[in-house]
Design a protein around this motif. Structure first.
Motif, PDB file in Angstrom:
ATOM      1  N   LEU A 228       6.102  40.308  94.311  1.00  0.00           N
ATOM      2  CA  LEU A 228       5.998  41.757  94.102  1.00  0.00           C
ATOM      3  C   LEU A 228       5.063  42.046  92.940  1.00  0.00           C
ATOM      4  CD1 LEU A 228       6.974  44.854  93.842  1.00  0.00           C
ATOM      5  CD2 LEU A 228       8.093  43.900  91.849  1.00  0.00           C
ATOM      6  N   GLY A 229       5.298  41.355  91.834  1.00  0.00           N
ATOM      7  CA  GLY A 229       4.707  41.733  90.559  1.00  0.00           C
ATOM      8  C   GLY A 229       3.202  41.783  90.585  1.00  0.00           C
ATOM      9  N   HIS A 230       2.570  40.845  91.299  1.00  0.00           N
ATOM     10  CA  HIS A 230       1.119  40.944  91.272  1.00  0.00           C
ATOM     11  C   HIS A 230       0.578  42.092  92.100  1.00  0.00           C
ATOM     12  CE1 HIS A 230      -2.559  39.881  89.515  1.00  0.00           C
ATOM     13  NE2 HIS A 230      -3.075  40.305  90.645  1.00  0.00           N
ATOM     14  N   PRO A 231       1.011  42.238  93.370  1.00  0.00           N
ATOM     15  CA  PRO A 231       0.581  43.466  94.076  1.00  0.00           C
ATOM     16  C   PRO A 231       0.899  44.723  93.269  1.00  0.00           C
ATOM     17  CG  PRO A 231       1.570  41.965  95.623  1.00  0.00           C
ATOM     18  CD  PRO A 231       1.754  41.360  94.273  1.00  0.00           C
ATOM     19  N   GLU A 232       2.000  44.679  92.525  1.00  0.00           N
ATOM     20  CA  GLU A 232       2.380  45.844  91.729  1.00  0.00           C
ATOM     21  C   GLU A 232       1.261  46.262  90.763  1.00  0.00           C
ATOM     22  OE1 GLU A 232       4.736  48.041  91.598  1.00  0.00           O
ATOM     23  OE2 GLU A 232       4.225  48.888  89.649  1.00  0.00           O
ATOM     24  N   VAL A 233       0.588  45.303  90.145  1.00  0.00           N
ATOM     25  CA  VAL A 233      -0.453  45.726  89.206  1.00  0.00           C
ATOM     26  C   VAL A 233      -1.610  46.382  89.955  1.00  0.00           C
ATOM     27  CG1 VAL A 233       0.193  43.905  87.606  1.00  0.00           C
ATOM     28  CG2 VAL A 233      -1.824  43.600  89.035  1.00  0.00           C
ATOM     29  N   TYR A 234      -1.784  46.026  91.224  1.00  0.00           N
ATOM     30  CA  TYR A 234      -2.820  46.719  92.007  1.00  0.00           C
ATOM     31  C   TYR A 234      -2.314  48.058  92.503  1.00  0.00           C
ATOM     32  CZ  TYR A 234      -5.597  42.703  91.331  1.00  0.00           C
ATOM     33  OH  TYR A 234      -6.306  41.723  90.718  1.00  0.00           O
ATOM     34  N   ILE A 235      -0.993  48.164  92.721  1.00  0.00           N
ATOM     35  CA  ILE A 235      -0.423  49.474  93.042  1.00  0.00           C
ATOM     36  C   ILE A 235      -0.720  50.421  91.890  1.00  0.00           C
ATOM     37  CG2 ILE A 235       1.768  50.706  93.310  1.00  0.00           C
ATOM     38  CD1 ILE A 235       2.829  48.227  94.765  1.00  0.00           C
ATOM     39  N   VAL A 236      -0.737  49.874  90.686  1.00  0.00           N
ATOM     40  CA  VAL A 236      -0.992  50.677  89.502  1.00  0.00           C
ATOM     41  C   VAL A 236      -2.465  51.086  89.410  1.00  0.00           C
ATOM     42  CG1 VAL A 236      -1.148  50.456  87.006  1.00  0.00           C
ATOM     43  CG2 VAL A 236       0.951  49.830  88.152  1.00  0.00           C
ATOM     44  N   ILE A 237      -3.365  50.160  89.714  1.00  0.00           N
ATOM     45  CA  ILE A 237      -4.772  50.453  89.431  1.00  0.00           C
ATOM     46  C   ILE A 237      -5.504  51.088  90.617  1.00  0.00           C
ATOM     47  CG2 ILE A 237      -5.764  48.192  90.029  1.00  0.00           C
ATOM     48  CD1 ILE A 237      -6.665  50.186  86.913  1.00  0.00           C
ATOM     49  N   LEU A 238      -5.084  50.812  91.864  1.00  0.00           N
ATOM     50  CA  LEU A 238      -5.844  51.339  93.011  1.00  0.00           C
ATOM     51  C   LEU A 238      -5.949  52.864  93.026  1.00  0.00           C
ATOM     52  CD1 LEU A 238      -4.927  49.084  96.079  1.00  0.00           C
ATOM     53  CD2 LEU A 238      -6.932  48.986  94.643  1.00  0.00           C
ATOM     54  N   PRO A 239      -4.850  53.612  92.782  1.00  0.00           N
ATOM     55  CA  PRO A 239      -5.017  55.071  92.785  1.00  0.00           C
ATOM     56  C   PRO A 239      -6.040  55.517  91.751  1.00  0.00           C
ATOM     57  CG  PRO A 239      -2.698  54.502  92.778  1.00  0.00           C
ATOM     58  CD  PRO A 239      -3.444  53.239  92.553  1.00  0.00           C
ATOM     59  N   SER A 240      -6.063  54.831  90.609  1.00  0.00           N
ATOM     60  CA  SER A 240      -7.056  55.186  89.600  1.00  0.00           C
ATOM     61  C   SER A 240      -8.465  54.933  90.114  1.00  0.00           C
ATOM     62  CB  SER A 240      -6.840  54.380  88.325  1.00  0.00           C
ATOM     63  OG  SER A 240      -5.715  54.852  87.650  1.00  0.00           O
ATOM     64  N   PHE A 241      -8.657  53.817  90.814  1.00  0.00           N
ATOM     65  CA  PHE A 241      -9.964  53.563  91.438  1.00  0.00           C
ATOM     66  C   PHE A 241     -10.373  54.744  92.304  1.00  0.00           C
ATOM     67  CE2 PHE A 241      -9.480  48.660  91.544  1.00  0.00           C
ATOM     68  CZ  PHE A 241     -10.128  48.560  90.334  1.00  0.00           C
ATOM     69  N   GLY A 242      -9.436  55.185  93.139  1.00  0.00           N
ATOM     70  CA  GLY A 242      -9.748  56.267  94.068  1.00  0.00           C
ATOM     71  C   GLY A 242     -10.103  57.544  93.322  1.00  0.00           C
ATOM     72  N   ILE A 243      -9.285  57.896  92.339  1.00  0.00           N
ATOM     73  CA  ILE A 243      -9.508  59.132  91.588  1.00  0.00           C
ATOM     74  C   ILE A 243     -10.860  59.071  90.889  1.00  0.00           C
ATOM     75  CG2 ILE A 243      -8.732  60.404  89.557  1.00  0.00           C
ATOM     76  CD1 ILE A 243      -5.845  59.567  90.402  1.00  0.00           C
ATOM     77  N   VAL A 244     -11.137  57.914  90.275  1.00  0.00           N
ATOM     78  CA  VAL A 244     -12.371  57.787  89.507  1.00  0.00           C
ATOM     79  C   VAL A 244     -13.587  57.850  90.434  1.00  0.00           C
ATOM     80  CG1 VAL A 244     -13.675  56.126  88.149  1.00  0.00           C
ATOM     81  CG2 VAL A 244     -11.333  56.644  87.548  1.00  0.00           C
ATOM     82  N   SER A 245     -13.500  57.250  91.625  1.00  0.00           N
ATOM     83  CA  SER A 245     -14.623  57.339  92.574  1.00  0.00           C
ATOM     84  C   SER A 245     -14.962  58.791  92.840  1.00  0.00           C
ATOM     85  CB  SER A 245     -14.260  56.702  93.919  1.00  0.00           C
ATOM     86  OG  SER A 245     -13.800  55.413  93.746  1.00  0.00           O
ATOM     87  N   GLU A 246     -13.903  59.569  93.084  1.00  0.00           N
ATOM     88  CA  GLU A 246     -14.095  60.967  93.442  1.00  0.00           C
ATOM     89  C   GLU A 246     -14.690  61.744  92.257  1.00  0.00           C
ATOM     90  OE1 GLU A 246     -13.412  61.705  96.467  1.00  0.00           O
ATOM     91  OE2 GLU A 246     -13.753  63.864  96.352  1.00  0.00           O
ATOM     92  N   VAL A 247     -14.082  61.556  91.090  1.00  0.00           N
ATOM     93  CA  VAL A 247     -14.493  62.338  89.922  1.00  0.00           C
ATOM     94  C   VAL A 247     -15.917  61.973  89.506  1.00  0.00           C
ATOM     95  CG1 VAL A 247     -14.017  62.721  87.482  1.00  0.00           C
ATOM     96  CG2 VAL A 247     -12.135  62.682  89.110  1.00  0.00           C
ATOM     97  N   ILE A 248     -16.236  60.682  89.544  1.00  0.00           N
ATOM     98  CA  ILE A 248     -17.571  60.267  89.118  1.00  0.00           C
ATOM     99  C   ILE A 248     -18.623  60.806  90.078  1.00  0.00           C
ATOM    100  CG2 ILE A 248     -19.068  58.234  89.035  1.00  0.00           C
ATOM    101  CD1 ILE A 248     -17.117  56.845  87.386  1.00  0.00           C
ATOM    102  N   SER A 249     -18.346  60.744  91.361  1.00  0.00           N
ATOM    103  CA  SER A 249     -19.322  61.234  92.324  1.00  0.00           C
ATOM    104  C   SER A 249     -19.550  62.737  92.139  1.00  0.00           C
ATOM    105  CB  SER A 249     -18.836  60.926  93.733  1.00  0.00           C
ATOM    106  OG  SER A 249     -19.713  61.464  94.664  1.00  0.00           O
ATOM    107  N   ILE A 250     -18.471  63.485  92.001  1.00  0.00           N
ATOM    108  CA  ILE A 250     -18.598  64.946  91.862  1.00  0.00           C
ATOM    109  C   ILE A 250     -19.361  65.291  90.603  1.00  0.00           C
ATOM    110  CG2 ILE A 250     -17.302  67.067  91.404  1.00  0.00           C
ATOM    111  CD1 ILE A 250     -15.112  65.924  93.225  1.00  0.00           C
ATOM    112  N   ASN A 251     -19.031  64.616  89.499  1.00  0.00           N
ATOM    113  CA  ASN A 251     -19.624  65.013  88.228  1.00  0.00           C
ATOM    114  C   ASN A 251     -20.964  64.343  87.949  1.00  0.00           C
ATOM    115  OD1 ASN A 251     -17.654  66.897  86.971  1.00  0.00           O
ATOM    116  ND2 ASN A 251     -16.306  65.177  87.430  1.00  0.00           N
ATOM    117  N   SER A 252     -21.370  63.399  88.811  1.00  0.00           N
ATOM    118  CA  SER A 252     -22.742  62.917  88.712  1.00  0.00           C
ATOM    119  C   SER A 252     -23.622  63.671  89.686  1.00  0.00           C
ATOM    120  CB  SER A 252     -22.819  61.418  89.038  1.00  0.00           C
ATOM    121  OG  SER A 252     -21.980  60.694  88.199  1.00  0.00           O
TER     122      SER A 252
END
Lengths: 629, 197
Positions: A291-315
Motif C-alpha cells: 500500500l505504502g508506496h502507491p500511497e505516495v503516488y496517490i499523494v503526488i499524482l493529483p498535484s501533477f494534474g493540477i500543476v499541468s493545468e495551472v502551468i498551461s493556463i498561466n503560460s
C-alpha cells in the motif's frame, strides 16, 4: 409526464426535485449534502483544519529537537502530564511524529487533496451533473470526517496517541505493553484508518466510474484535461492498494487482541517471554509498503494534474507533450506497484531481490523526468502570468526536482543502507511528496477558489504566503540532507544524548526557527481563504481565461452545474495562443467551424469532410485577400 | 407490472446511470479481491519463511460440502434472475429464499469446518500462522457472505410492483453478480489452500 423524451437536463432537475423536495434546508445544503461541489468544500476545509493541526504538532516536536534542555512552561499548560515541567516527554514526542505523519499523509494529502479536487473537478471538467453515486459520495466524506475525529480523539485517552510511527511497524504497534502509545491510542489509530479506507474505497469507486461513464458528448478520453487523467490514476491506485492495508491492519489487530502470531516472534517484554512464536514483522512491512508506496503516488499524482493545468493556463501555451504526460502518469502508476521493496533494503533482503527493486525504482525516474521536462518546456517562452496559483505550481516543480534528485540516491540499495532511517530520508520525502504535494494542493486552491466560492483570493497575501513558505520549506529540509549523510537517525528524542549528534543542535535551532516562520505564513493563507469567502473581490465567470468546461458554468454554482443542456466538447483543453485566433484561448465548447482562421490540418483527426471544408474556406480567404490588395 | 415512464430503463440518462452503477460494482469486486490477493501473497511470503511453516494438515471435508452448497446457491440465484426476467415473481421469491437458506447453510458448514480444524489441533492462535491464515481467509470470506445474504434479503423483500420490469431485472442482475463473485472467490480460496496443504 414527459420524462421519457426530455433532455437529460430536465430529467436531472426532475430527480432533484423528487429527492429533496422544494426547499433545501441547512442540513441538506451544507451538512448531508450530495452536491459534489459542496462535498469538495467539506473535504477541503476538513483537510485544511487537519493540516493546521499536523503543522502545530510538528512545531511542538521541532521545539524539543532544537532546545532539548530547555523548559517551556507554556507547554505544560495545555499538554498537562505530556509535558511535565514544560518539557515534552519522550513517549509524547513519538506520538507527535506519528500523528503528524499520519495526518499529513492520509488525512491532508490523500483525502484533503484528491478528495477535494476529485469531487470538485471530475463532474465539472468532464461535463457531468454530479458523481455517479452522489449518496456514496456523501458517505465517503462523512466516513472521512469520523476517521478524523477518532484519530484526534486519541489525544484525549489516558495512554496517549499511537506512537509507533506512521508506518506502525510491529512489534512496537502489536504489543499494547510495548510503549504507552501502543495501548488504546494504537487501537484508535487502527479503527480510524479502517474507517478512512472505507471512505477512500467509496470515493475511488465513484471517481473512476464517473470519469469512465459520465463524460459529456465529445469528451473522449484524449480530450480530458490532465487533472482528470491524474485523478483517474490516483483513484485506481487507491482502489488497488488500500484493500491491502485492510489485510495488513486486520492481521495486526489479531496479533494485538487475539494472540495470533502473524508478525510476532521471540519477544521478551519486561523480563517475560511472550507466547507469540514464528511470526515475521517483515511480512507486515511487505503488506504495508505494497500500500505504502502507491500511497505516495496517490499523494503526488493529483498535484501533477493540477500543476499541468495551472502551468498551461498561466503560460498561455498548450501543455507540452500531452500524450507523454498521460503515458508518464500511467507509467508511474504501474511502476508504483513494483517498487515497495526499496523501503526494505535493510531488512536482510537478498541482494538480488534488492537489485530488482533498485532497478524498478530507478526506472520511475524516467516518467518523472518526462513530466518535469514537459512542465519546463510548457513554461519556456510562454506568456507567463505569475498568479499565486502559477507561482505555487512553479514551486511544486522546484520541490519535485530537488526532492526527486535525492530519490536517485536513496533508490540505490548501496546508498540507502547508509542513509536509511536518517534525516536524509526525512528531507527526501518531505520535499518530493510533502512540500511538492502541498504546493500542488495550494496551487489548486488559489486557482479554483473562484469556482468554489465565486470570489477571488487576495493576490498580495498569496505572494507573501508563497515566498515565506517556499524559502521556509527549503531552509527546513536542505540542512536535513547533511544531517542524514552524517548518520543522524530520525525520530530520536534528544540530540544531547549522543556525542556525534550534539554538533547538529545549532542546525536544529535554525530548522526550527524556519519551520515556525513558515508555519506563521500559513496564517496569511488561512486569513486569505476564510476572509475572501465573504469579502473577496467578486469573480468573473472565467477569471483565468481557461478552456476547460468548469469555467462555462454560471458563477452561482447551481446544483446540476449547467442550467440548460450539458455542454458539448469539440476540442482538446489546451488551445492556448493558437496562431490565427483573435483571443489567446479557445474553450473546449467552441466548435472548429467558429475558428476557421486558426484550424490546423491535424485538428480534424483525418476527417476528410472537415478537411475539405477547411481547404475550401482557406482558398476563399486567399481570394478575399487578393481582392483587398 | 408497473411500467411507469419515469422508471423506464431505456431512457438514455438512466441507462448510463445504471451502466455506471454496474461498473461501480465491478470496481468494488476488484477492491475486495485485492484483500484476498494480498492475503494470498502474505500467506506465500510467510510460508516460505521456514520448513516448519505451512498448512501441514488435511483440510476438513466440510470445505467440500461448503463448495457444493455455494455452487448450488449460485445456480438458484441465477434461476431467480431468469425468473425475474420472465416476471414470475412467485418463482423468484421461492428461489431467492432457497438461495438465502443455502447461504446460511454455507455459513454453518464453514463453522463446522472450523470445529474440525480445532479438533485437529489447528488452532487460530497458533505459532504456525499458516494455519491461522485458514481462519483469516474463511473469516474474511464469511464477512462477504454475510453482506451477500443481506443483498439477497433486500432482493427478496423488494416491492417489485413499485418498479418497472427492466429496473427489477437490473437490480437482480447486480445482486446475482455479487453472489457469483462470492462463489468464485470461495473456489479461489479453496483451490489456493488445497494447493498449499
Amino acid at each position: 409526464m414527459a420524462t421519457t423524451t426530455t433532455l437529460p437536463a430536465a430529467d436531472y432537475n426532475h430527480n432533484d426535485h423528487h429527492d429533496h423536495g422544494h426547499k433545501e434546508t441547512f442540513i441538506t445544503k451544507y451538512v448531508f449534502t450530495q452536491d459534489h461541489k459542496m462535498i469538495a468544500k467539506q473535504f477541503l476545509i476538513t483537510g485544511i483544519i487537519m493540516a493546521f493541526i499536523a503543522l502545530f504538532l510538528s512545531i511542538l516536536f521541532r521545539l524539543q529537537l532544537a532546545w532539548p534542555e530547555k523548559d517551556f512552561p507554556i507547554l505544560e499548560v495545555f499538554l498537562g502530564k505530556w509535558a511535565e515541567g514544560g518539557r515534552i516527554k519522550p513517549e509524547f514526542f513519538l506520538a507527535l511524529v506519528t500523528i503528524h505523519g499520519t495526518i499529513m499523509v492520509f488525512f491532508v494529502l490523500t483525502a484533503g487533496l484528491s478528495g477535494t479536487f476529485s469531487n470538485l473537478l471530475i463532474p465539472l471538467q468532464i461535463g457531468a451533473r454530479d458523481m455517479a453515486a452522489p449518496f456514496m459520495n456523501m458517505l465517503s466524506y462523512w466516513f472521512f470526517f469520523v476517521a478524523c475525529v477518532v484519530m484526534l480523539a486519541s489525544f484525549f485517552v489516558e495512554s496517549g496517541p499511537a506512537s509507533a510511527g506512521w508506518t506502525i511497524y510491529p512489534p512496537l504497534s502489536a504489543l499494547p505493553t510495548a510503549i504507552s502509545g501502543s495501548g488504546t491510542g494504537m487501537t484508535l489509530w487502527l479503527i480510524s484508518i479502517g474507517i478512512f479506507i472505507a471512505s477512500q474505497v467509496m470515493g475511488g469507486i465513484n471517481y473512476i466510474s464517473t470519469i469512465l461513464n459520465m463524460r459529456t458528448k465529445g469528451m473522449s478520453l484524449w480530450r480530458m484535461p490532465l487533472t482528470i487523467w491524474a485523478l483517474l490514476f490516483t483513484a485506481i491506485l487507491g482502489l488497488l492498494s488500500f484493500p491491502v492495508l485492510v489485510s495488513a491492519v486486520v492481521l495486526l489487530f489479531f496479533d494485538r487482541s487475539m494472540g495470533t502470531s502473524f508478525y510476532l516472534s521471540d519477544i521478551i517484554v519486561q523480563g517475560q517471554i511472550l507466547a507469540h512464536e514464528g511470526g515475521s514483522p517483515i511480512l507486515f512491512e511487505h503488506l504495508f509498503w505494497f500500500l505504502g508506496h502507491p500511497e505516495v503516488y496517490i499523494v503526488i499524482l493529483p498535484s501533477f494534474g493540477i500543476v499541468s493545468e495551472v502551468i498551461s493556463i498561466n503560460s498561455r501555451k498548450p501543455i507540452f507533450g500531452y500524450h507523454a504526460m498521460v503515458y508518464s502518469l500511467l507509467g508511474i502508476s504501474v511502476l508504483s506497484f513494483l517498487v515497495w521493496g526499496h523501503h526494505m533494503f535493510v531488512t536482510g533482503m537478498s541482494p538480488f531481490l534488492g537489485g530488482v527493486f533498485m532497478i524498478t525504482t530507478l526506472i520511475i525516474a524516467v516518467p518523472s523526468a518526462v513530466k518535469v521536462f514537459n512542465y519546463i518546456a510548457t513554461i519556456w517562452r510562454g506568456n507567463i502570468r505569475f498568479t499565486p496559483a502559477m507561482v505555487f505550481s512553479i514551486g511544486m516543480v522546484s520541490f519535485f526536482i530537488s526532492g526527486g534528485i535525492t530519490g536517485l540516491f536513496v533508490g540505490n540499495a548501496a546508498i540507502d543502507i547508509q542513509v536509511h532511517d536518517t534525516y536524509f530520508i526525512v528531507a527526501h520525502f518531505h520535499l518530493v511528496m510533502g512540500s511538492a504535494a502541498i504546493f500542488g494542493m495550494l496551487a489548486g486552491v488559489y486557482h479554483w477558489y473562484p469556482k468554489m466560492f465565486g470570489r477571488m483570493m487576495n493576490n498580495r497575501l498569496g505572494y507573501l504566503h508563497f515566498w515565506i513558505t517556499f524559502v521556509g520549506a527549503y531552509f527546513v529540509f536542505i540542512p536535513m540532507h547533511f544531517m542524514g549523510i552524517d548518520g543522524v537517525p530520525r525520530r530520536y528524542y534528544a540530540f544531547t544524548s549522543f556525542e556525534f549528534m550534539e554538533k547538529w543542535l545549532s542546525v536544529n535551532v535554525f530548522i526550527t526557527w524556519s519551520a515556525i516562520i513558515a508555519g506563521l505564513a500559513q496564517v496569511a493563507f488561512a486569513w486569505n481563504f476564510f476572509h475572501s469567502m465573504k469579502h473577496g473581490k467578486l469573480a468573473t465567470q472565467n477569471p483565468w481565461g481557461a478552456n476547460t468546461l468548469e469555467w462555462t458554468t454560471p458563477i452561482e454554482r447551481i446544483h446540476g452545474n449547467w442550467p440548460g443542456e450539458l455542454p458539448t466538447v469539440h476540442r482538446w483543453p489546451y488551445d492556448y495562443s493558437k496562431p490565427g485566433h483573435s483571443e489567446d484561448f479557445i474553450p473546449q465548447t467552441v466548435p472548429y467551424s467558429e475558428t476557421m482562421s486558426s484550424n490546423l490540418p491535424h485538428d480534424f483527426e483525418g476527417n476528410p469532410e472537415a478537411e475539405k471544408i477547411q481547404r475550401e474556406w482557406e482558398a476563399q480567404q486567399l481570394v478575399v485577400d487578393e481582392e483587398s490588395k | 407490472m408497473n411500467t411507469h415512464p419515469e422508471n423506464n430503463i431505456e431512457d438514455p440518462a438512466r441507462a448510463s446511470a445504471f451502466k455506471a452503477k454496474r461498473f461501480a460494482l465491478w470496481l468494488f469486486i476488484i477492491a475486495s479481491f485485492m484483500i484476498f490477493a494480498s492475503l494470498s501473497s502474505g500467506f506465500i511470503v510467510y510460508t516460505a519463511g521456514g520448513i516448519d511453516k505451512g498448512i501441514k494438515i488435511i483440510l476438513p471435508k466440510a470445505f467440500i460440502t461448503s463448495t457444493v452448497v455455494i455452487i448450488a446457491s449460485s445456480i438458484t440465484v441465477h434461476m431467480a434472475l431468469l425468473a425475474t426476467r420472465k416476471g414470475e415473481s412467485m418463482k423468484r421469491k421461492i428461489l431467492l429464499a432457497l438461495s438465502v437458506l443455502l447461504g446460511l447453510g454455507f455459513f454453518a458448514s464453514q463453522f463446522h469446518a472450523w470445529q474440525v480444524l480445532v479438533e485437529q489441533g489447528a488452532f487460530f492462535i497458533n505459532n504456525n500462522a499458516s494455519q491461522s491464515f485458514i481462519y483469516v481467509f474463511t473469516g474474511f470470506h464469511l464477512v462477504h457472505i454475510f453482506a451477500g445474504i443481506i443483498v439477497l434479503l433486500f432482493a427478496f423483500f423488494r416491492p417489485l410492483n413499485k418498479y418497472s420490469l427492466s429496473q427489477n431485472v437490473y437490480n437482480m442482475e447486480l445482486s446475482a453478480m455479487f453472489w457469483h463473485f462470492l462463489d468464485i472467490l470461495w473456489i479461489y480460496i479453496y483451490v489456493f489452500l488445497l494447493l498449499n496443504q
